[in-house]
Motif scaffolding. Structure first.
Motif, PDB file in Angstrom:
ATOM      1  N   ASN A 177      -5.405   0.490   3.456  1.00  0.00           N
ATOM      2  CA  ASN A 177      -6.769   0.358   3.981  1.00  0.00           C
ATOM      3  C   ASN A 177      -6.936   0.925   5.394  1.00  0.00           C
ATOM      4  O   ASN A 177      -7.693   0.387   6.207  1.00  0.00           O
ATOM      5  CB  ASN A 177      -7.170  -1.135   3.947  1.00  0.00           C
ATOM      6  CG  ASN A 177      -8.671  -1.303   3.824  1.00  0.00           C
ATOM      7  OD1 ASN A 177      -9.381  -0.346   3.492  1.00  0.00           O
ATOM      8  ND2 ASN A 177      -9.148  -2.502   4.111  1.00  0.00           N
ATOM      9  N   ASN A 178      -6.184   2.010   5.684  1.00  0.00           N
ATOM     10  CA  ASN A 178      -6.285   2.673   6.992  1.00  0.00           C
ATOM     11  C   ASN A 178      -5.870   1.782   8.163  1.00  0.00           C
ATOM     12  O   ASN A 178      -6.335   1.965   9.280  1.00  0.00           O
ATOM     13  CB  ASN A 178      -7.712   3.212   7.209  1.00  0.00           C
ATOM     14  CG  ASN A 178      -7.720   4.541   7.982  1.00  0.00           C
ATOM     15  OD1 ASN A 178      -6.663   5.166   8.145  1.00  0.00           O
ATOM     16  ND2 ASN A 178      -8.873   4.956   8.461  1.00  0.00           N
ATOM     17  N   LEU A 179      -5.013   0.788   7.895  1.00  0.00           N
ATOM     18  CA  LEU A 179      -4.476  -0.027   8.986  1.00  0.00           C
ATOM     19  C   LEU A 179      -3.103   0.516   9.386  1.00  0.00           C
ATOM     20  O   LEU A 179      -2.385   1.062   8.552  1.00  0.00           O
ATOM     21  CB  LEU A 179      -4.309  -1.485   8.549  1.00  0.00           C
ATOM     22  CG  LEU A 179      -5.509  -2.255   8.018  1.00  0.00           C
ATOM     23  CD1 LEU A 179      -5.148  -3.735   7.882  1.00  0.00           C
ATOM     24  CD2 LEU A 179      -6.718  -2.095   8.920  1.00  0.00           C
ATOM     25  N   GLY A 259     -11.225  -3.877  10.855  1.00  0.00           N
ATOM     26  CA  GLY A 259     -11.836  -2.847  10.022  1.00  0.00           C
ATOM     27  C   GLY A 259     -13.333  -3.035   9.896  1.00  0.00           C
ATOM     28  O   GLY A 259     -14.007  -2.272   9.207  1.00  0.00           O
ATOM     29  N   SER A 332      -7.109  -1.134  12.885  1.00  0.00           N
ATOM     30  CA  SER A 332      -7.729  -0.273  11.875  1.00  0.00           C
ATOM     31  C   SER A 332      -8.127   1.056  12.507  1.00  0.00           C
ATOM     32  O   SER A 332      -8.858   1.084  13.497  1.00  0.00           O
ATOM     33  CB  SER A 332      -8.968  -0.967  11.291  1.00  0.00           C
ATOM     34  OG  SER A 332      -9.888  -0.002  10.833  1.00  0.00           O
TER      35      SER A 332
END
Lengths: 380, 358
Positions: A177-179, A259, A332
């Motif tokens: 999740n783009n973390l 996020g 994020s």
């Protein structure tokens, strides 16, 4: 460089407060393509100036109205917390902190000792088997920990001196999740957001001069921010720092979902007009944020900048982050990019009117004083 | 000199006179400077003593609005010359009277970091020469858990009316200088020993490529206030504080690598600041070149004027040279005489050479 790549690069580089030189070089390289001028302060902070178009009205009229190009400062700090050698004891290193690492998670950290050469080491402690039941329940105080680099004492003394600094050895890892997770994302993520803002500004028209700053020594007393702001003397300053993201067992109050955007702070540290403008721009551009109420000292560079010289109207944007001051700070990339975009839009929205508003001047008063000025000029 | 004798409440006995007893002149100077009265905010006496001492050695001497004594020695190098600021603070910790009770006992508040444990049975001295003894309430506390509010000052009065001091009168510790040979002991070594170093450096420095500002600051112990304003005024390119630091060489001391007699301590870090790496290296490299022993200092509590100078205006590369001192903030602060001499030597060497800060 993409935001993610630059953040990885910065995070995996080493520079505790006072020793930011390696980070500084990376930041200068990244600022350079977007800056008209780059300078380094005596303390070591980097300042990139991107010139604005200047007051929008015809120049003579602008001068008569006392208008000049506004200056906005956007900043993050590039130093990281770390450790420092206090004594060499039978080949093991005793240490103290530079800034405040989470003491509970010191044991078993892998570290790098920046001596005559870089040495890999680990933080050791007595094993649980030899502790009393009471001792096992407690956080091990720093005085009972040491760093082991594996070398015999004589060799350690050749390579390491009292006062050598120590950082955490930790590569950034990608989570879903783009973390990303890693060390010193506090506050290098903010430096990345500042670069993202410069990138966006390159495609926008802005009248104010924008000063993008990567400051030193935040973790030991907000010192870079204080001195850089003195040099620049801006009309508005925006600090970017991390704040706690939502996570289990942590109250929802005062935290921002990871996020899910960013925090925009409000409170005595924040100039109400700057807060208003930030939130207005965010709303107009459908950028998600949460308002964070800060009752007093924010503990960020905004606190130091507010009282520089005659006082500076200050704003604060919080980047949500989990596990602060550990080596697995989690952030994020989406948030980092989004904050960069908001910053750029904010800078571009600053106009002549805003300077007057900050000075507490009404439209009418300004027109009147301009008339006077013209009259006086004629008399001469 | 004359001022010192006048200000001394107790007449100096002949065998006490540093001049006639053949005491080392540097020790005699240390005795004069440390024994002077000067809690934070009340440094006038110390300032006059120092102003007298440095007469004729500086190109310009002035006192700023807060009371800092600023002596400038002009450089001989080509302009623009670097401005180097040295700072040592004249003030000492002490107490201030907050209340006098009916029987004439005084209650007090601390000026700076005063440890209650060090007070009981000790003496303090007021500006007018009155000496007081620190007593303690014995009934409900033990000597180890004594707090400042359980202590009082006994100035020998029998009632409020005949008390020779009043509310608002400040006092410093009262102890005279002792020469133990290699080691010397006095009150207020923190930071009169720094003042002694600056005085001697000013006297011994033949010429420097830089403009050197010798600043004797006020109010360090209550928040680095003199250094804050004097650095703003001087606008230095490089700032070095000269102050004391603790040691780790006494029985069961805290972990600290600094020892008495191992040379001046070059600060890397304390609780308030990180020395600029270039300043730290400048001091260490110069010491190596001049074959002066030195040690690195990482202090976990306390800070110095260097902290204030560092963040002046747009920032100043700053560092600190420390004289290792045992029993800091007690009436008996002990230093090593060789460390003192080496501190002076090191600074003279640093200021005599061309400085590059990168």
């Amino acid at each position: 460089m993409s935001a993610k790549d630059f953040l990885k690069k910065l995070s995996e580089a080493h520079g505790v407060s006072g020793y930011e030189h390696a980070i500084r070089e990376m930041v200068i390289a990244e600022f350079k393509p977007y800056a008209d001028e780059i300078s380094v302060t005596p303390m070591g902070s980097v300042i990139a100036l991107k010139r604005g178009a200047g007051p929008s009205m015809r120049s003579t009229l602008s001068r008569a109205e006392g208008l000049r190009t506004g200056k906005v400062l956007i900043e993050g700090h590039m130093d990281e917390i770390g450790l420092m050698v206090t004594e060499i004891e039978q080949g093991f290193l005793r240490f103290t902190q530079v800034g405040g690492f989470d003491v509970r998670v010191l044991p078993s950290q892998e570290v790098i000792v920046h001596g005559k050469q870089k040495l890999r080491g680990i933080i050791g402690a007595r094993p649980p088997h030899v502790l009393t039941a009471d001792e096992r329940e407690k956080v091990i105080p720093m005085s009972d920990l040491w760093i082991d680099v594996g070398l015999p004492e004589a060799r350690v003394r050749e390579l390491v001196q009292v006062g050598d600094w120590i950082t955490y050895a930790r590569d950034v890892i990608d989570l879903k999740n783009n973390l990303v997770a890693g060390k010193s994302l506090d506050d290098r993520a903010a430096v990345v957001s500042v670069v993202e803002a410069l990138k966006s500004l390159a495609t926008m028209k802005h009248t104010w001069d924008v000063y993008a700053v990567a400051n030193v020594q935040e973790e030991v007393g907000l010192k870079g921010a204080q001195t850089s702001a003195f040099r620049i003397n801006p009309d508005v300053a925006i600090a970017l720092d991390v704040s706690h993201a939502e996570q289990p067992n942590t109250p929802e109050i005062g935290t921002v979902p990871l996020g899910g955007g960013m925090g925009i702070a409000i409170g005595p540290n924040i100039h109400p007009l700057v807060y208003e403008k930030l939130t207005e721009v965010a709303k107009a551009n459908e950028i998600a944020f949460k308002v964070l109420a800060e009752a007093g000292a924010t503990g960020t560079d905004a606190w130091a900048m507010q009282v520089v010289r005659e006082g500076i109207p200050t704003g604060l944007i919080d980047i949500p982050l989990r596990y602060m001051h550990t080596s697995v700070e989690t952030i994020s990339i989406t948030d980092v990019e989004r904050i960069g975009r908001l910053l750029a839009l904010f800078c571009a929205s600053l106009d002549d009117k805003f300077i007057k508003q900050l000075r507490g001047e009404t439209e009418e008063a300004t027109r009147k004083s301009a008339k006077e000025t013209r009259k006086n000029a004629k008399k001469k | 000199m004359a001022t010192a004798k006048k200000a001394t409440h107790f007449p100096l006995l002949d065998n006490d006179d540093p001049q006639s007893s053949g005491m080392h002149p540097l020790k005699a100077l240390t005795k004069r400077i440390t024994e002077a009265y000067g809690p934070s905010g009340y440094e006038q006496g110390v300032r006059e003593l120092i102003r007298d001492e440095i007469k004729g050695f500086a190109d310009e001497v002035r006192v700023d609005a807060l009371g800092n004594l600023i002596a400038r020695k002009k450089g001989t190098g080509p302009t623009p010359r670097k401005k180097v600021m040295l700072a040592a603070h004249m003030d000492e910790i002490g107490v201030i009277v907050t209340h006098i009770d009916e029987k004439g006992f005084a209650r007090f508040a601390p000026i700076g970091g005063v440890y209650p444990l060090t007070l009981f049975g000790q003496r303090c001295r007021f500006a007018n020469g009155v000496v007081g003894v620190f007593g303690r309430e014995i009934k409900d506390s033990t000597a180890t858990e004594v707090t400042l509010n359980k202590l009082f000052i006994d100035v020998g009065a029998t009632s409020k009316d005949d008390a020779p001091v009043g509310v608002g009168d400040p006092a410093g510790f009262w102890r005279d200088f002792s020469d133990l040979g290699n080691r010397i002991v006095s009150k207020a070594m923190d930071d009169r020993i720094g003042c002694v170093v600056l005085i001697e450096v000013l006297k011994q420095l033949k010429k420097s490529p830089h403009d050197v500002y010798f600043v004797f600051t006020v109010q360090e112990e209550v928040g680095l206030r003199g250094a804050t304003t004097s650095a703003y005024g001087v606008q230095p390119d490089l700032a070095i504080a000269v102050d004391v630091t603790g040691t780790g060489d006494t029985p069961e001391a805290n972990t600290m690598a600094v020892q008495l007699g191992k040379g001046p301590a070059i600060k890397v870090k304390d609780a308030g600041m990180l020395a600029h790496p270039a300043v730290k290296n400048l001091l260490a490299e110069t010491a190596k070149e001049a074959k002066i022993p030195y040690q690195f200092e990482v202090l976990t509590g306390g800070t110095t004027d260097a902290m204030a100078m560092q963040t002046t205006r747009e920032g100043v590369p700053a560092g600190c040279l420390s004289v290792p001192t045992r029993y800091v903030h007690t009436p008996s602060e002990m230093i090593d005489f060789n460390d003192l001499q080496n501190s002076i030597k090191l600074l003279v060497a640093v200021l005599g050479k061309q400085i590059k800060l990168d």
